[in-house]
Design a protein around this motif. Structure first.
Motif, short mmCIF file in Angstrom:
data_model
loop_
_atom_site.label_atom_id
_atom_site.label_comp_id
_atom_site.label_asym_id
_atom_site.label_seq_id
_atom_site.Cartn_x
_atom_site.Cartn_y
_atom_site.Cartn_z
N LYS A 36 -44.97 29.04 20.42
CA LYS A 36 -45.42 29.37 21.78
C LYS A 36 -46.88 29.82 21.82
O LYS A 36 -47.41 30.09 22.89
CB LYS A 36 -44.51 30.47 22.36
CG LYS A 36 -43.04 30.08 22.45
CD LYS A 36 -42.20 31.22 22.99
CE LYS A 36 -40.73 30.85 23.04
NZ LYS A 36 -39.88 31.98 23.54
N LYS A 37 -47.50 29.89 20.65
CA LYS A 37 -48.88 30.36 20.60
C LYS A 37 -49.86 29.21 20.87
O LYS A 37 -49.53 28.04 20.70
CB LYS A 37 -49.16 31.01 19.24
CG LYS A 37 -48.38 32.29 19.00
CD LYS A 37 -48.72 32.93 17.66
CE LYS A 37 -47.97 34.22 17.43
NZ LYS A 37 -48.29 34.86 16.13
N THR A 38 -51.06 29.59 21.25
CA THR A 38 -52.07 28.61 21.66
C THR A 38 -52.81 28.02 20.47
O THR A 38 -53.25 28.74 19.58
CB THR A 38 -53.10 29.26 22.61
OG1 THR A 38 -52.41 29.79 23.74
CG2 THR A 38 -54.14 28.25 23.06
N VAL A 39 -52.93 26.69 20.50
CA VAL A 39 -53.74 25.98 19.51
C VAL A 39 -54.86 25.26 20.25
O VAL A 39 -54.62 24.50 21.18
CB VAL A 39 -52.91 24.96 18.71
CG1 VAL A 39 -53.81 24.19 17.74
CG2 VAL A 39 -51.77 25.63 17.97
N THR A 83 -57.55 28.00 16.14
CA THR A 83 -58.58 27.05 16.54
C THR A 83 -58.90 26.17 15.35
O THR A 83 -59.17 26.67 14.25
CB THR A 83 -59.87 27.77 17.00
OG1 THR A 83 -59.58 28.54 18.17
CG2 THR A 83 -60.96 26.76 17.33
N VAL A 84 -58.85 24.85 15.55
CA VAL A 84 -59.14 23.92 14.47
C VAL A 84 -60.29 23.01 14.87
O VAL A 84 -60.38 22.58 16.02
CB VAL A 84 -57.90 23.07 14.09
CG1 VAL A 84 -56.78 23.96 13.58
CG2 VAL A 84 -57.41 22.23 15.27
N GLN A 93 -57.59 41.09 18.80
CA GLN A 93 -57.26 39.68 18.96
C GLN A 93 -57.60 38.97 17.67
O GLN A 93 -58.75 39.01 17.21
CB GLN A 93 -58.04 39.06 20.13
CG GLN A 93 -57.79 37.58 20.37
CD GLN A 93 -56.43 37.30 20.98
OE1 GLN A 93 -55.79 38.21 21.52
NE2 GLN A 93 -55.98 36.06 20.91
N LEU A 94 -56.62 38.31 17.06
CA LEU A 94 -56.83 37.62 15.79
C LEU A 94 -56.72 36.11 15.99
O LEU A 94 -55.70 35.60 16.46
CB LEU A 94 -55.80 38.08 14.75
CG LEU A 94 -55.75 37.29 13.44
CD1 LEU A 94 -57.10 37.27 12.75
CD2 LEU A 94 -54.67 37.87 12.52
N THR A 95 -57.78 35.40 15.61
CA THR A 95 -57.81 33.95 15.68
C THR A 95 -57.92 33.37 14.28
O THR A 95 -58.78 33.78 13.50
CB THR A 95 -59.02 33.45 16.51
OG1 THR A 95 -58.91 33.95 17.84
CG2 THR A 95 -59.07 31.94 16.55
N ALA A 96 -57.04 32.43 13.96
CA ALA A 96 -57.15 31.68 12.71
C ALA A 96 -58.08 30.50 12.97
O ALA A 96 -57.99 29.85 14.02
CB ALA A 96 -55.79 31.20 12.24
N LEU A 97 -58.96 30.22 12.03
CA LEU A 97 -59.96 29.18 12.21
C LEU A 97 -59.96 28.26 10.99
O LEU A 97 -60.01 28.74 9.85
CB LEU A 97 -61.35 29.81 12.41
CG LEU A 97 -62.54 28.87 12.59
CD1 LEU A 97 -62.37 28.01 13.84
CD2 LEU A 97 -63.83 29.68 12.67
N SER A 98 -59.92 26.95 11.24
CA SER A 98 -59.86 26.01 10.13
C SER A 98 -60.67 24.75 10.45
O SER A 98 -60.76 24.34 11.61
CB SER A 98 -58.41 25.63 9.83
OG SER A 98 -58.32 24.85 8.64
N VAL A 99 -61.24 24.16 9.41
CA VAL A 99 -62.02 22.93 9.52
C VAL A 99 -61.42 21.90 8.58
O VAL A 99 -61.03 22.22 7.45
CB VAL A 99 -63.49 23.18 9.13
CG1 VAL A 99 -64.25 21.87 9.08
CG2 VAL A 99 -64.16 24.13 10.10
N GLY A 100 -61.36 20.65 9.03
CA GLY A 100 -60.85 19.60 8.17
C GLY A 100 -60.67 18.30 8.92
O GLY A 100 -61.05 18.17 10.08
N SER A 101 -60.07 17.35 8.26
CA SER A 101 -59.82 16.04 8.88
C SER A 101 -58.64 16.14 9.86
O SER A 101 -57.86 17.10 9.83
CB SER A 101 -59.49 15.01 7.81
OG SER A 101 -58.25 15.31 7.19
N LYS A 102 -58.52 15.15 10.72
CA LYS A 102 -57.41 15.14 11.68
C LYS A 102 -56.07 15.07 10.96
O LYS A 102 -55.08 15.67 11.39
CB LYS A 102 -57.57 13.97 12.64
CG LYS A 102 -58.75 14.11 13.60
CD LYS A 102 -58.79 12.95 14.58
CE LYS A 102 -59.94 13.12 15.57
NZ LYS A 102 -60.01 11.99 16.53
N THR A 103 -56.02 14.34 9.85
CA THR A 103 -54.77 14.21 9.10
C THR A 103 -54.26 15.57 8.66
O THR A 103 -53.05 15.85 8.70
CB THR A 103 -54.98 13.32 7.86
OG1 THR A 103 -55.44 12.04 8.27
CG2 THR A 103 -53.69 13.16 7.08
#
Length: 258
Positions: free
Chosen positions: A199-202, A85-86, A55-65
């Motif tokens: 169609k993928k989950t965010v 996941t953000v 299972q591969l999850t992309a993960l990112s941090v930042g502002s809402k913009t």
């Protein structure tokens, strides 16, 4: 195998302009995945395809913009991750590696993982610290400058190209690694992958959702300005004779000593 690929969303440098006071203007700049994180996404995608049931999850941090942009989310998911996941919080705008690493570490703990893969640096700061600091905060084996990854049972074997040797290391999972831009050539998403991405989950979290106390801010950007423009001297030396090379070296020496 549970994989996390960290990626940063940045402004496209070719769209960044300068104001009259030499400050940077990003008002009309498009967003994109940081160039070095494309290598992390590709490496994680290949690794997931080699490990059945991964299972591969992309993960990112930042502002809402940055992170609520639908096009960017689709671009990330079209490159292989099963989910995205953000941590989208305006308090994260312009955060530096120490704070970013703490937030990513908290989010990774909440998600659960066997291996975290980061790029060698970000397309804007390129501090090359985030991956290392994630490993430190999680108290896990951590290696940077990785050019090859192989999973062997409950361990991961990595290679690093040093000046005149190739170093091979074996890490016990869970672990954190940062890959170089030489590890692969990121593929362009196919039309099928682009269509499937929608169609993928965010999953979107705030700082409160990850219960992250990043502590006092360690670095604050005071300014970011383009260098002052210098007048060109218009000196052109043609030919590679010894006299011309000596003249070029003399001009260069004078310029450096100004």
């Amino acid at each position: 195998m549970r994989l996390i690929a960290c990626c940063k969303i940045v402004h496209d440098e070719q769209d960044i302009t300068t104001n009259a006071d030499r400050s940077l203007c990003v008002d009309n700049a498009n967003l994109k995945i940081s160039l070095y994180d494309l290598n992390a996404l590709e490496a994680a995608t290949v690794l997931a395809s080699e490990q059945p049931g991964s299972q591969l999850t992309a993960l990112s941090v930042g502002s809402k913009t940055l992170l609520e942009n639908a096009r960017i989310r689709k671009d990330v998911l079209s490159r292989g991750p099963d989910t995205l996941t953000v941590i989208a919080d305006d308090a994260c705008d312009g955060s530096y590696p120490t704070e970013t690493a703490q937030i990513l570490a908290c989010a990774a703990q909440k998600l659960g993982f066997d291996l975290i893969i980061c790029g060698e640096g970000s397309g804007d700061l390129y501090a090359q610290q985030t991956g290392i600091q994630i490993g430190e905060r999680l108290n896990l084996p951590c290696v940077n400058a990785v050019s090859k990854i192989t999973v062997v049972g409950d361990k991961v074997r990595v290679e690093r190209d040093l000046e005149d040797v190739v170093e091979e290391l074996e890490l016990t999972l869970p672990a954190v690694i940062s890959v170089t831009s030489d590890i692969n050539t990121p593929r362009l998403p196919s039309m099928k992958a682009i269509l499937a991405a929608s169609k993928k989950t965010v999953t979107q979290w705030s700082l409160a959702d990850v219960a992250c106390d990043s502590g006092p801010v360690t670095a604050i950007r005071v300014s970011a300005c383009a260098p002052e423009q210098a007048d060109r001297l218009g000196i052109c030396i043609e030919g590679d004779s010894d006299d011309n090379i000596a003249a070029f070296a003399d001009h260069l020496r004078k310029a450096l000593n100004q």
